[in-house]
Scaffold this motif. Structure first.
Motif, PDB file in Angstrom:
ATOM      1  N   SER A   1       0.826  -1.209   0.000  1.00  0.00           N
ATOM      2  CA  SER A   1       0.000   0.000   0.000  1.00  0.00           C
ATOM      3  C   SER A   1       0.860   1.259   0.000  1.00  0.00           C
ATOM      4  O   SER A   1       0.523   2.259  -0.639  1.00  0.00           O
ATOM      5  N   ARG A   2       1.987   1.199   0.680  1.00  0.00           N
ATOM      6  CA  ARG A   2       2.909   2.338   0.700  1.00  0.00           C
ATOM      7  C   ARG A   2       3.504   2.579  -0.692  1.00  0.00           C
ATOM      8  O   ARG A   2       3.600   3.721  -1.141  1.00  0.00           O
ATOM      9  N   ILE A   3       3.871   1.511  -1.383  1.00  0.00           N
ATOM     10  CA  ILE A   3       4.427   1.652  -2.733  1.00  0.00           C
ATOM     11  C   ILE A   3       3.371   2.191  -3.687  1.00  0.00           C
ATOM     12  O   ILE A   3       3.657   3.025  -4.550  1.00  0.00           O
ATOM     13  N   MET A   4       2.138   1.741  -3.522  1.00  0.00           N
ATOM     14  CA  MET A   4       1.067   2.246  -4.387  1.00  0.00           C
ATOM     15  C   MET A   4       0.808   3.737  -4.128  1.00  0.00           C
ATOM     16  O   MET A   4       0.530   4.489  -5.067  1.00  0.00           O
TER      17      MET A   4
ATOM     18  N   LYS B   1       8.628   0.866 -10.169  1.00  0.00           N
ATOM     19  CA  LYS B   1       8.222  -0.352 -10.876  1.00  0.00           C
ATOM     20  C   LYS B   1       9.008  -1.559 -10.379  1.00  0.00           C
ATOM     21  O   LYS B   1       8.453  -2.642 -10.189  1.00  0.00           O
ATOM     22  N   ILE B   2      10.303  -1.387 -10.173  1.00  0.00           N
ATOM     23  CA  ILE B   2      11.127  -2.491  -9.674  1.00  0.00           C
ATOM     24  C   ILE B   2      10.688  -2.885  -8.271  1.00  0.00           C
ATOM     25  O   ILE B   2      10.524  -4.072  -7.965  1.00  0.00           O
ATOM     26  N   TYR B   3      10.476  -1.902  -7.406  1.00  0.00           N
ATOM     27  CA  TYR B   3      10.044  -2.180  -6.036  1.00  0.00           C
ATOM     28  C   TYR B   3       8.670  -2.840  -6.023  1.00  0.00           C
ATOM     29  O   TYR B   3       8.415  -3.758  -5.244  1.00  0.00           O
ATOM     30  N   LEU B   4       7.798  -2.402  -6.910  1.00  0.00           N
ATOM     31  CA  LEU B   4       6.469  -2.991  -6.995  1.00  0.00           C
ATOM     32  C   LEU B   4       6.542  -4.437  -7.470  1.00  0.00           C
ATOM     33  O   LEU B   4       5.827  -5.300  -6.949  1.00  0.00           O
ATOM     34  N   CYS B   5       7.428  -4.730  -8.419  1.00  0.00           N
ATOM     35  CA  CYS B   5       7.603  -6.110  -8.891  1.00  0.00           C
ATOM     36  C   CYS B   5       8.095  -7.008  -7.762  1.00  0.00           C
ATOM     37  O   CYS B   5       7.593  -8.126  -7.591  1.00  0.00           O
ATOM     38  N   ILE B   6       9.078  -6.547  -7.004  1.00  0.00           N
ATOM     39  CA  ILE B   6       9.594  -7.324  -5.885  1.00  0.00           C
ATOM     40  C   ILE B   6       8.489  -7.597  -4.879  1.00  0.00           C
ATOM     41  O   ILE B   6       8.304  -8.733  -4.419  1.00  0.00           O
ATOM     42  N   ASN B   7       7.714  -6.584  -4.575  1.00  0.00           N
ATOM     43  CA  ASN B   7       6.656  -6.727  -3.585  1.00  0.00           C
ATOM     44  C   ASN B   7       5.542  -7.644  -4.081  1.00  0.00           C
ATOM     45  O   ASN B   7       5.037  -8.463  -3.318  1.00  0.00           O
TER      46      ASN B   7
END
Length: 122
Positions: free
Chosen positions: A65-68, A93-99
Motif C-alpha cells: 500500500s505504501r508503494i502504491m 516499478k522495480i520495487y512494486l515487482c519485488i513486492n
C-alpha cells in the motif's frame, strides 16, 4: 518513509520464504529416517517456518500500500510538471515487482498451509 527507500520487508520476506522452503525440503527428506528426536524437532521448525512468513506477509501488504501511494504521488507530481520523475518511476516499478512477487509467494504458501494443515499442526 521516502520514495528512495527500498522494499526491505519484501526482500526479508523472500529470504524467509526461501529459508522455509529449505527447511521444508529437509523435513521431508529426514522424515523417512529412524531418528525420532530429529523428526520432532524438524516438525516444530517446519511448522514455525511455514507460519511465520505468512505473518510477515502482513508487513508486505502494508509495504504494498505504501508503494502504491508513492506511485500515486509520482503521477500527481508528474501531472503538475514539477520535475521529470523517470528515475523514480523506474525504481517504483522495480520495487512494486519485488513486492508483488513476494505477496504472490505468500498467497501460494498460505494455500499450501491450508491444504496441508496436518503437517503444521504439531
Amino acid at each position: 518513509m521516502r520514495m528512495q527507500d527500498k522494499p526491505i520487508v519484501s526482500i526479508i520476506g523472500l529470504g524467509l520464504f526461501s529459508l522455509s522452503l529449505v527447511v521444508h525440503i529437509y523435513f521431508k527428506s529426514i522424515r523417512t529416517m529412524d531418528d525420532v528426536g530429529m523428526g520432532i524437532l524438524l516438525s516444530l521448525v517446519n511448522a514455525i517456518f511455514l507460519v511465520f512468513p505468512l505473518l510477515w506477509g502482513v508487513l508486505g501488504a502494508v509495504e504494498f500500500s505504501r508503494i502504491m501511494s508513492w506511485s500515486e504521488k509520482i503521477k500527481k507530481r508528474e501531472a503538475n510538471e514539477e520535475v521529470d520523475l523517470d528515475k523514480y518511476k523506474k525504481k517504483n516499478k522495480i520495487y512494486l515487482c519485488i513486492n508483488v512477487i513476494y505477496l504472490l509467494l505468500v498467497i501460494c504458501q498460505l494455500g499450501y498451509v491450508i491444504y496441508r494443515w496436518d503437517e503444521v499442526n504439531v
